[in-house]
Write a protein that holds these residues in place. Sequence first.
Motif, PDB file in Angstrom:
ATOM      1  N   CYS A 189       0.840  -1.209   0.000  1.00  0.00           N
ATOM      2  CA  CYS A 189       0.000   0.000   0.000  1.00  0.00           C
ATOM      3  C   CYS A 189       0.872   1.254   0.000  1.00  0.00           C
ATOM      4  O   CYS A 189       0.580   2.226  -0.713  1.00  0.00           O
ATOM      5  CB  CYS A 189      -0.918  -0.008   1.217  1.00  0.00           C
ATOM      6  SG  CYS A 189      -2.311  -1.161   1.095  1.00  0.00           S
TER       7      CYS A 189
ATOM      8  N   THR B 264       2.261   1.894  -3.430  1.00  0.00           N
ATOM      9  CA  THR B 264       1.326   2.416  -4.426  1.00  0.00           C
ATOM     10  C   THR B 264       1.114   3.921  -4.294  1.00  0.00           C
ATOM     11  O   THR B 264       0.785   4.590  -5.280  1.00  0.00           O
ATOM     12  CB  THR B 264      -0.049   1.729  -4.316  1.00  0.00           C
ATOM     13  OG1 THR B 264      -0.626   2.020  -3.034  1.00  0.00           O
ATOM     14  CG2 THR B 264       0.063   0.225  -4.500  1.00  0.00           C
TER      15      THR B 264
ATOM     16  N   ASN C 172       4.867   2.263  -8.137  1.00  0.00           N
ATOM     17  CA  ASN C 172       3.430   2.236  -7.884  1.00  0.00           C
ATOM     18  C   ASN C 172       2.820   0.898  -8.306  1.00  0.00           C
ATOM     19  O   ASN C 172       2.052   0.279  -7.552  1.00  0.00           O
ATOM     20  CB  ASN C 172       2.781   3.396  -8.645  1.00  0.00           C
ATOM     21  CG  ASN C 172       1.272   3.314  -8.698  1.00  0.00           C
ATOM     22  OD1 ASN C 172       0.729   2.602  -9.539  1.00  0.00           O
ATOM     23  ND2 ASN C 172       0.585   4.041  -7.831  1.00  0.00           N
TER      24      ASN C 172
ATOM     25  N   PHE D 135       0.934  -2.747  -6.174  1.00  0.00           N
ATOM     26  CA  PHE D 135      -0.261  -3.582  -6.367  1.00  0.00           C
ATOM     27  C   PHE D 135       0.093  -5.058  -6.249  1.00  0.00           C
ATOM     28  O   PHE D 135      -0.625  -5.841  -5.617  1.00  0.00           O
ATOM     29  CB  PHE D 135      -0.874  -3.304  -7.751  1.00  0.00           C
ATOM     30  CG  PHE D 135      -1.695  -2.050  -7.820  1.00  0.00           C
ATOM     31  CD1 PHE D 135      -3.068  -2.082  -7.598  1.00  0.00           C
ATOM     32  CD2 PHE D 135      -1.109  -0.836  -8.123  1.00  0.00           C
ATOM     33  CE1 PHE D 135      -3.838  -0.932  -7.666  1.00  0.00           C
ATOM     34  CE2 PHE D 135      -1.869   0.326  -8.194  1.00  0.00           C
ATOM     35  CZ  PHE D 135      -3.236   0.282  -7.964  1.00  0.00           C
TER      36      PHE D 135
ATOM     37  N   VAL E 294       0.875  -6.093  -2.645  1.00  0.00           N
ATOM     38  CA  VAL E 294      -0.375  -6.226  -1.892  1.00  0.00           C
ATOM     39  C   VAL E 294      -1.014  -7.581  -2.176  1.00  0.00           C
ATOM     40  O   VAL E 294      -1.457  -8.286  -1.259  1.00  0.00           O
ATOM     41  CB  VAL E 294      -1.358  -5.090  -2.240  1.00  0.00           C
ATOM     42  CG1 VAL E 294      -2.747  -5.394  -1.686  1.00  0.00           C
ATOM     43  CG2 VAL E 294      -0.863  -3.767  -1.684  1.00  0.00           C
TER      44      VAL E 294
ATOM     45  N   LYS F 176      -5.418  -5.551 -12.746  1.00  0.00           N
ATOM     46  CA  LYS F 176      -5.553  -4.692 -11.573  1.00  0.00           C
ATOM     47  C   LYS F 176      -6.874  -4.968 -10.853  1.00  0.00           C
ATOM     48  O   LYS F 176      -6.932  -4.968  -9.614  1.00  0.00           O
ATOM     49  CB  LYS F 176      -5.467  -3.225 -11.989  1.00  0.00           C
ATOM     50  CG  LYS F 176      -5.269  -2.253 -10.839  1.00  0.00           C
ATOM     51  CD  LYS F 176      -5.169  -0.821 -11.338  1.00  0.00           C
ATOM     52  CE  LYS F 176      -3.960  -0.608 -12.206  1.00  0.00           C
ATOM     53  NZ  LYS F 176      -3.802   0.805 -12.636  1.00  0.00           N
TER      54      LYS F 176
ATOM     55  N   ILE G  11      -7.631  -5.769  -6.745  1.00  0.00           N
ATOM     56  CA  ILE G  11      -8.569  -4.935  -5.983  1.00  0.00           C
ATOM     57  C   ILE G  11      -9.733  -5.774  -5.478  1.00  0.00           C
ATOM     58  O   ILE G  11     -10.175  -5.637  -4.319  1.00  0.00           O
ATOM     59  CB  ILE G  11      -9.067  -3.767  -6.853  1.00  0.00           C
ATOM     60  CG1 ILE G  11      -7.896  -2.835  -7.198  1.00  0.00           C
ATOM     61  CG2 ILE G  11     -10.161  -2.982  -6.138  1.00  0.00           C
ATOM     62  CD1 ILE G  11      -8.256  -1.721  -8.161  1.00  0.00           C
TER      63      ILE G  11
ATOM     64  N   TRP H 214      -8.623  -1.674   0.049  1.00  0.00           N
ATOM     65  CA  TRP H 214      -9.416  -1.490  -1.180  1.00  0.00           C
ATOM     66  C   TRP H 214      -9.450  -0.008  -1.575  1.00  0.00           C
ATOM     67  O   TRP H 214      -9.251   0.338  -2.740  1.00  0.00           O
ATOM     68  CB  TRP H 214     -10.820  -2.025  -0.939  1.00  0.00           C
ATOM     69  CG  TRP H 214     -11.725  -1.991  -2.125  1.00  0.00           C
ATOM     70  CD1 TRP H 214     -11.757  -2.872  -3.160  1.00  0.00           C
ATOM     71  CD2 TRP H 214     -12.755  -1.027  -2.376  1.00  0.00           C
ATOM     72  NE1 TRP H 214     -12.738  -2.530  -4.058  1.00  0.00           N
ATOM     73  CE2 TRP H 214     -13.372  -1.398  -3.601  1.00  0.00           C
ATOM     74  CE3 TRP H 214     -13.226   0.092  -1.700  1.00  0.00           C
ATOM     75  CZ2 TRP H 214     -14.430  -0.665  -4.147  1.00  0.00           C
ATOM     76  CZ3 TRP H 214     -14.268   0.817  -2.241  1.00  0.00           C
ATOM     77  CH2 TRP H 214     -14.860   0.434  -3.451  1.00  0.00           C
TER      78      TRP H 214
ATOM     79  N   LEU I  78      -6.006   1.173  -2.891  1.00  0.00           N
ATOM     80  CA  LEU I  78      -5.743   0.725  -4.259  1.00  0.00           C
ATOM     81  C   LEU I  78      -6.537   1.537  -5.277  1.00  0.00           C
ATOM     82  O   LEU I  78      -6.050   1.806  -6.383  1.00  0.00           O
ATOM     83  CB  LEU I  78      -6.057  -0.763  -4.392  1.00  0.00           C
ATOM     84  CG  LEU I  78      -5.177  -1.715  -3.568  1.00  0.00           C
ATOM     85  CD1 LEU I  78      -5.555  -3.158  -3.833  1.00  0.00           C
ATOM     86  CD2 LEU I  78      -3.706  -1.480  -3.853  1.00  0.00           C
TER      87      LEU I  78
ATOM     88  N   SER J  57      -4.934   3.876  -8.129  1.00  0.00           N
ATOM     89  CA  SER J  57      -5.312   3.739  -9.535  1.00  0.00           C
ATOM     90  C   SER J  57      -5.547   5.096 -10.176  1.00  0.00           C
ATOM     91  O   SER J  57      -5.142   5.340 -11.317  1.00  0.00           O
ATOM     92  CB  SER J  57      -6.579   2.872  -9.653  1.00  0.00           C
ATOM     93  OG  SER J  57      -6.346   1.562  -9.168  1.00  0.00           O
TER      94      SER J  57
END
Length: 569
Positions: free
Chosen positions: A252, A255, A278, A282, A285, A364, A368, A380, A383, A387
Motif C-alpha cells: 500500500c 502504491t 506504484n 499492487f 499487496v 488490476k 482490488i 481497497w 488501491l 489507480s
Amino acid sequence: MTAIADLPPGLIMMVGALFVPLFARRVQPWVVLALAAVSLVLFVATPAGNYGNFEIFGGQLNLVRIDGLSRPFGIVFHLAAIMSAIYALHVRDTRQHVSGVLYAGAAIGAACAGDLLSLFVFWELTAVSSVFLIWASDNERSYKSGMRYLIIQVASGVLLLSGAVVQYVQTGSLAFESFVGEASELTLAGKLVLVAFGIKCAFPLLHNWLQDSYPKATVTGTVFLSAFTTKLAIYSLARGFAGFEPLIYVGCTMTLFPIVFAVIENDLRRVLAYSLNNQLGFMVVGIGIGTELAINGTVAHAFCHIIYKSLLFMSMGAVLYRVGTTKATELGGLHKSMPWTTGFCMIGAGAISGFPLLSGFVSKSMIISAAGEQHMLGVWIVLLIASAGVMEHSGIKIPFFAFFAHDSGKRVKEAPWNMLLAMGLAAFGCVALGIYYPMLYALLPYDVDYHPYTVTHVVTMLQLLMFAMLAFVVLMKAGLYPEEKRATVLDTDWFYRVAAPKMIGGLTAGITKVDHAGRAGFLLALGGVLQRFRDGFNETGLLGRTWSTNTMTFWASVMLAGTLLVYYL
C-alpha cells in the motif's frame, strides 16, 4: 527432451551471449533475437516438473522447476526479451547485445530455479550483466549510477546467500519454498531472504536505485531493465512469502508515495520509474493477501505490466533517440512528427491506468477484488486512490507533456521501423490481453473464476479515470498544477547521493590533514636526528676517521630514503 529439460531455461541465451561478439555488428542483434526465440520454443515445449536434480556438499539442488507459478514468468520474460531485441535491432554496440541477452537468460533461469543456491547464482548474474546496460551510456553520470546500482544489487545477493546458508544450517535443506510459518512468523533465514527480495523489488526506503539507474541506461537498455529485475523479485516474493500480511502494508505504501514524486519530476523516464514503484505495490499487496485470486491477480498484473511498461519505456526511448531528451520542459508537439509513437504511447498509458478493454484493467481488477473479498476496506480504498494517481502521472502526464502540451517546435523523424514494430507488438499485447483475457487466465497458477467486465467494475474504474482527468484539466487551467522545473527530484536517495559523499569527503579531508601533519612532523624530527648525527661525525669521526661532508651526505640520504620507504609501506 529430458536431457534438455535438465538444463536451466534461458541457458541457450546465456551461453549464446559468449558467441555474440564473434559475429559482425550488424548481425549481432539478429543473433540475440534468434537466441531468445529458440529459447522460448524450448521452454514452451518443456513439460511441467522438476529437472536437473543433483547433490553437492550434502545439499540437494534443483536447477529447474517448471510449475504454475514459474511458467507464466518464464513465458513473459521470453516475450520481453524478444520485444527488446527487436527494439534494439538498429544498435551496433556489442556490449549492449551481450549484456542484454545474458541478463534476460539469467532472469529466466532464476525464475525456474528450485533451490536457493541456484537462485543466488542467477540472481547475481542478473546484477552483474545488467549494469553494463547503464554503463553503455558512456558518461560520468551513468558510470556513477551504475556503480551505485551494482553495489545495491550485489548486496541483495549477499543477503540471499546468507539466508540460504542459515536455512541449510538450521534445516539441512536448500529448497526454495515458502518461508512463512505458522502465525506468519519468519525464521532468521526468512528475514534475510525477505530483505534481499525487498531490495530488488524496490521496497520503500530501498527503492531509490530504480529511479537512479533506469533513466541513466541507454535507450534500449532501459527497456531490458524495466522487464526483468523487479519482476523477478515479485516472482520470488510470490514463491516464498505468499500470505505474509505485513507485505500488504508495504505494498500500500508503494502504491501511494511515488505519486507525489512522479507529479513533480521533470524527466519522463524517471516518472516511469516512479510509476513502476506504484505498480509493483499492487503486486506486493496481492502477495500479502495470499489468496488464490490475489496470487492470480499478482501474476497476471506482472505479466501485463512487463508488456505495457516496456511499451511506455520504448515510446520514451524513441523520443530520446530522436530528440535527445525526455525532459518535459523541452518536449511537446511531437505528435505532429511522431504520430505512430504517440499512438502506441497512449495505448500503454491507457493500459497502465486500467482503462477497460486493455490489459491493466483485467489484472488490476483482480487484485482490488481480492482485497474486497477479504473485507479489507482500507486496502481497497488505497488501491482505488492509487489507480487514480497512476492515471495522472503515467496515463496523462507522459503522453501529454511529451507529445502535446506546448509546441516545442521540434520536428524530427518518426522512430526507426524496428522500434515501431516492437512498440506495435507490445500495444497489440495490451489490447489482446484486455479483450481475450481467458488467454491470460490459462497461464495463471490457479483456476480462475473471475469476470472483470461487470457493470460495477467497469463503472467504478471509469469514474476514477474520469475524475483523474477532470482534476488534471482543472489544475492545469487554474495554474495550480506543479510546474515542470529543470531539476532532478531526490527523495531518500539524498542520503547516499548528497549527504554520504559530503560526509565521506569531509572525513577523508580530515584524515588527509592529520596524515600530512604527521608526516611533516616525522620528517622534521628525522632531519634533526640526521643533523646531530652529522655534527657528531665532524667532531669525533667514525672508527677513527673524519668523514668528508659529501660522504656523510650520501649515507644520510641512504638512511633517509630507507626510512621513508619503510614509513610509506
